[in-house]
Design a protein around this motif. Sequence first.
Motif, PDB file in Angstrom:
ATOM      1  N   LYS A  77       2.010  16.531   7.530  1.00 47.89           N
ATOM      2  CA  LYS A  77       0.779  16.463   8.330  1.00 47.89           C
ATOM      3  C   LYS A  77      -0.391  15.940   7.519  1.00 47.89           C
ATOM      4  O   LYS A  77      -1.117  15.049   7.949  1.00 47.89           O
ATOM      5  CB  LYS A  77       0.431  17.864   8.845  1.00 47.89           C
ATOM      6  CG  LYS A  77       1.331  18.351   9.956  1.00 47.89           C
ATOM      7  CD  LYS A  77       0.555  19.283  10.906  1.00 47.89           C
ATOM      8  CE  LYS A  77       1.493  19.929  11.908  1.00 47.89           C
ATOM      9  NZ  LYS A  77       2.072  21.184  11.391  1.00 47.89           N
ATOM     10  N   THR A  78      -0.585  16.493   6.316  1.00 52.72           N
ATOM     11  CA  THR A  78      -1.810  16.185   5.569  1.00 52.72           C
ATOM     12  C   THR A  78      -1.601  15.088   4.526  1.00 52.72           C
ATOM     13  O   THR A  78      -2.567  14.535   4.005  1.00 52.72           O
ATOM     14  CB  THR A  78      -2.301  17.435   4.819  1.00 52.72           C
ATOM     15  OG1 THR A  78      -1.323  17.764   3.810  1.00 52.72           O
ATOM     16  CG2 THR A  78      -2.465  18.621   5.755  1.00 52.72           C
ATOM     17  N   GLY A  79      -0.351  14.805   4.176  1.00 46.00           N
ATOM     18  CA  GLY A  79      -0.080  13.825   3.126  1.00 46.00           C
ATOM     19  C   GLY A  79      -0.271  14.397   1.720  1.00 46.00           C
ATOM     20  O   GLY A  79      -0.101  13.682   0.728  1.00 46.00           O
ATOM     21  N   GLU A  80      -0.592  15.704   1.644  1.00 45.70           N
ATOM     22  CA  GLU A  80      -0.801  16.318   0.318  1.00 45.70           C
ATOM     23  C   GLU A  80       0.436  16.124  -0.554  1.00 45.70           C
ATOM     24  O   GLU A  80       1.567  16.289  -0.088  1.00 45.70           O
ATOM     25  CB  GLU A  80      -1.077  17.824   0.482  1.00 45.70           C
ATOM     26  CG  GLU A  80      -1.396  18.509  -0.822  1.00 45.70           C
ATOM     27  CD  GLU A  80      -1.414  20.044  -0.712  1.00 45.70           C
ATOM     28  OE1 GLU A  80      -1.624  20.705  -1.728  1.00 45.70           O
ATOM     29  OE2 GLU A  80      -1.208  20.563   0.396  1.00 45.70           O
ATOM     30  N   LYS A  81       0.203  15.792  -1.827  1.00 42.93           N
ATOM     31  CA  LYS A  81       1.316  15.567  -2.751  1.00 42.93           C
ATOM     32  C   LYS A  81       1.803  16.894  -3.323  1.00 42.93           C
ATOM     33  O   LYS A  81       0.996  17.696  -3.796  1.00 42.93           O
ATOM     34  CB  LYS A  81       0.885  14.626  -3.868  1.00 42.93           C
ATOM     35  CG  LYS A  81       0.624  13.212  -3.367  1.00 42.93           C
ATOM     36  CD  LYS A  81       0.203  12.283  -4.481  1.00 42.93           C
ATOM     37  CE  LYS A  81       0.098  10.836  -4.050  1.00 42.93           C
ATOM     38  NZ  LYS A  81      -0.614  10.569  -2.804  1.00 42.93           N
ATOM     39  N   LEU A  82       3.135  17.079  -3.286  1.00 38.45           N
ATOM     40  CA  LEU A  82       3.725  18.351  -3.725  1.00 38.45           C
ATOM     41  C   LEU A  82       4.780  18.094  -4.804  1.00 38.45           C
ATOM     42  O   LEU A  82       5.807  18.761  -4.836  1.00 38.45           O
ATOM     43  CB  LEU A  82       4.355  19.057  -2.511  1.00 38.45           C
ATOM     44  CG  LEU A  82       3.374  19.431  -1.388  1.00 38.45           C
ATOM     45  CD1 LEU A  82       4.119  19.874  -0.135  1.00 38.45           C
ATOM     46  CD2 LEU A  82       2.421  20.533  -1.864  1.00 38.45           C
ATOM     47  N   ASP A  83       4.526  17.134  -5.670  1.00 39.17           N
ATOM     48  CA  ASP A  83       5.521  16.713  -6.663  1.00 39.17           C
ATOM     49  C   ASP A  83       4.823  16.390  -7.982  1.00 39.17           C
ATOM     50  O   ASP A  83       3.633  16.617  -8.130  1.00 39.17           O
ATOM     51  CB  ASP A  83       6.270  15.483  -6.131  1.00 39.17           C
ATOM     52  CG  ASP A  83       5.277  14.373  -5.831  1.00 39.17           C
ATOM     53  OD1 ASP A  83       4.662  13.846  -6.772  1.00 39.17           O
ATOM     54  OD2 ASP A  83       5.060  14.046  -4.639  1.00 39.17           O
ATOM     55  N   LYS A  84       5.559  15.771  -8.892  1.00 39.10           N
ATOM     56  CA  LYS A  84       5.014  15.549 -10.241  1.00 39.10           C
ATOM     57  C   LYS A  84       3.830  14.601 -10.273  1.00 39.10           C
ATOM     58  O   LYS A  84       3.113  14.541 -11.274  1.00 39.10           O
ATOM     59  CB  LYS A  84       6.120  15.083 -11.197  1.00 39.10           C
ATOM     60  CG  LYS A  84       5.770  15.400 -12.654  1.00 39.10           C
ATOM     61  CD  LYS A  84       6.960  15.320 -13.580  1.00 39.10           C
ATOM     62  CE  LYS A  84       7.007  14.021 -14.292  1.00 39.10           C
ATOM     63  NZ  LYS A  84       8.106  13.942 -15.286  1.00 39.10           N
ATOM     64  N   ASP A  85       3.577  13.857  -9.208  1.00 34.61           N
ATOM     65  CA  ASP A  85       2.360  13.034  -9.161  1.00 34.61           C
ATOM     66  C   ASP A  85       1.100  13.907  -9.306  1.00 34.61           C
ATOM     67  O   ASP A  85       0.064  13.402  -9.757  1.00 34.61           O
ATOM     68  CB  ASP A  85       2.288  12.216  -7.862  1.00 34.61           C
ATOM     69  CG  ASP A  85       3.032  10.879  -7.972  1.00 34.61           C
ATOM     70  OD1 ASP A  85       3.398  10.489  -9.110  1.00 34.61           O
ATOM     71  OD2 ASP A  85       3.247  10.236  -6.934  1.00 34.61           O
ATOM     72  N   VAL A  86       1.185  15.174  -8.927  1.00 30.26           N
ATOM     73  CA  VAL A  86       0.025  16.084  -9.094  1.00 30.26           C
ATOM     74  C   VAL A  86      -0.358  16.131 -10.574  1.00 30.26           C
ATOM     75  O   VAL A  86      -1.546  16.132 -10.924  1.00 30.26           O
ATOM     76  CB  VAL A  86       0.371  17.501  -8.557  1.00 30.26           C
ATOM     77  CG1 VAL A  86      -0.717  18.505  -8.915  1.00 30.26           C
ATOM     78  CG2 VAL A  86       0.601  17.454  -7.046  1.00 30.26           C
ATOM     79  N   PHE A  87       0.648  16.127 -11.437  1.00 28.92           N
ATOM     80  CA  PHE A  87       0.412  16.102 -12.886  1.00 28.92           C
ATOM     81  C   PHE A  87       0.093  14.690 -13.363  1.00 28.92           C
ATOM     82  O   PHE A  87      -0.900  14.459 -14.068  1.00 28.92           O
ATOM     83  CB  PHE A  87       1.654  16.660 -13.597  1.00 28.92           C
ATOM     84  CG  PHE A  87       1.669  16.432 -15.077  1.00 28.92           C
ATOM     85  CD1 PHE A  87       0.812  17.135 -15.920  1.00 28.92           C
ATOM     86  CD2 PHE A  87       2.554  15.514 -15.641  1.00 28.92           C
ATOM     87  CE1 PHE A  87       0.830  16.918 -17.298  1.00 28.92           C
ATOM     88  CE2 PHE A  87       2.580  15.297 -17.009  1.00 28.92           C
ATOM     89  CZ  PHE A  87       1.715  15.999 -17.838  1.00 28.92           C
ATOM     90  N   GLU A 100       0.836  -1.203   0.000  1.00 26.25           N
ATOM     91  CA  GLU A 100       0.000   0.000   0.000  1.00 26.25           C
ATOM     92  C   GLU A 100       0.871   1.253   0.000  1.00 26.25           C
ATOM     93  O   GLU A 100       1.872   1.331   0.739  1.00 26.25           O
ATOM     94  CB  GLU A 100      -0.894  -0.007   1.246  1.00 26.25           C
ATOM     95  CG  GLU A 100      -1.989   1.042   1.155  1.00 26.25           C
ATOM     96  CD  GLU A 100      -2.828   1.128   2.420  1.00 26.25           C
ATOM     97  OE1 GLU A 100      -3.513   2.143   2.591  1.00 26.25           O
ATOM     98  OE2 GLU A 100      -2.786   0.171   3.227  1.00 26.25           O
ATOM     99  N   GLU A 101       0.502   2.232  -0.822  1.00 24.29           N
ATOM    100  CA  GLU A 101       1.255   3.484  -0.858  1.00 24.29           C
ATOM    101  C   GLU A 101       1.242   4.116   0.528  1.00 24.29           C
ATOM    102  O   GLU A 101       0.208   4.129   1.198  1.00 24.29           O
ATOM    103  CB  GLU A 101       0.651   4.462  -1.878  1.00 24.29           C
ATOM    104  CG  GLU A 101       0.929   4.050  -3.308  1.00 24.29           C
ATOM    105  CD  GLU A 101       0.927   5.245  -4.271  1.00 24.29           C
ATOM    106  OE1 GLU A 101       0.128   6.175  -4.065  1.00 24.29           O
ATOM    107  OE2 GLU A 101       1.720   5.232  -5.227  1.00 24.29           O
ATOM    108  N   GLY A 102       2.399   4.605   0.960  1.00 27.82           N
ATOM    109  CA  GLY A 102       2.485   5.234   2.274  1.00 27.82           C
ATOM    110  C   GLY A 102       3.066   4.311   3.327  1.00 27.82           C
ATOM    111  O   GLY A 102       3.361   4.757   4.447  1.00 27.82           O
ATOM    112  N   THR A 103       3.268   3.039   2.996  1.00 29.65           N
ATOM    113  CA  THR A 103       3.867   2.111   3.956  1.00 29.65           C
ATOM    114  C   THR A 103       5.366   2.404   4.071  1.00 29.65           C
ATOM    115  O   THR A 103       6.079   2.373   3.062  1.00 29.65           O
ATOM    116  CB  THR A 103       3.696   0.645   3.471  1.00 29.65           C
ATOM    117  OG1 THR A 103       2.324   0.422   3.161  1.00 29.65           O
ATOM    118  CG2 THR A 103       4.180  -0.347   4.517  1.00 29.65           C
ATOM    119  N   PRO A 104       5.846   2.703   5.280  1.00 30.15           N
ATOM    120  CA  PRO A 104       7.295   2.946   5.417  1.00 30.15           C
ATOM    121  C   PRO A 104       8.061   1.669   5.073  1.00 30.15           C
ATOM    122  O   PRO A 104       7.627   0.567   5.422  1.00 30.15           O
ATOM    123  CB  PRO A 104       7.465   3.299   6.901  1.00 30.15           C
ATOM    124  CG  PRO A 104       6.095   3.608   7.407  1.00 30.15           C
ATOM    125  CD  PRO A 104       5.125   2.840   6.552  1.00 30.15           C
TER     126      PRO A 104
END
Length: 253
Positions: A208-218, A108-112
């Motif tokens: 905190k929020t997990g918001e994506k701030l990279d090219k995945d936004v595109f 799962e995405e987000g698993t360390p």
Amino acid sequence: MARRKKIYEGKAKILFEGPEPGTLVQYFKDDATAFNAEKRATIEGKGVLNNRMSEHFMTGLNTIGVPTHFIKRLNMREQLIKSVEIIPLEVIVRNVAAGSISKRLGIEEGTPLPRPIVEFSYKDDALGDPLVTEEYIIAFGWASQQDLDDIVALALRVNDFMSGIMYGVGIRLVDFKIEVGRVYDGDYQRLIVADEISPDSCRLWDLKTGEKLDKDVFRRDLGNLADAYTEVANRLGLMPKNVGNGTGPTLVS
Ligand code: TMP
């Protein structure tokens, strides 16, 4: 004035002949591509932001003794770099599962991840940059065992540096890609970080929020890419304080 000689044009950058032997000028375009250029767009201001952010990260790496190709920024879209012989590998470091490792292994995405994982893709657009093993790399002569040891050490130092910088501004460094180049010093060769380090080549999630701030936004149509990159540049202190005249990003010198 004669136009500079173009050496190479990639999807997001152009390399021109530099002013002195052993140098190149790297120009950052506004073009964004994903899925091996199946998806394309022009994102106004992206090149300016990535030029400035790559300068910031590479300058920091040079300062702590991790060698890079970066010499100096020339203007909003261009930087002077050392000419290197690029090793045809994408060197990826992952701290948290996301993207292709999640898909491939069903994590799962987000698993360390239990420890940072370094992996290699062979740089070949026609093949879609396939994942390769160290055995392939050595057998096909793309790099030697000694080179690979040096590349892994470089990649892990970049990971620690970038993770710290990002943590300081409330961002988790999920994963990133670097490229490595060879430079020759007389009889010696050295491996240095090349290409760029920017939100085009990292996964960056708000702590905190997990918001994506990279090219995945595109890649995943999650919103405005330039806004996400501007947020990263802002947190890093690279944007001027009083902007808002609607002319696009301007930079602190
Ligand atoms: P991946 O999960 O799609 O393999 O991507 C791993 C990291 O590498 C991620 O930070 C995005 C970056 N990356 C590139 O910089 N260029 C590429 O072509 C790809 C596929 C990924």
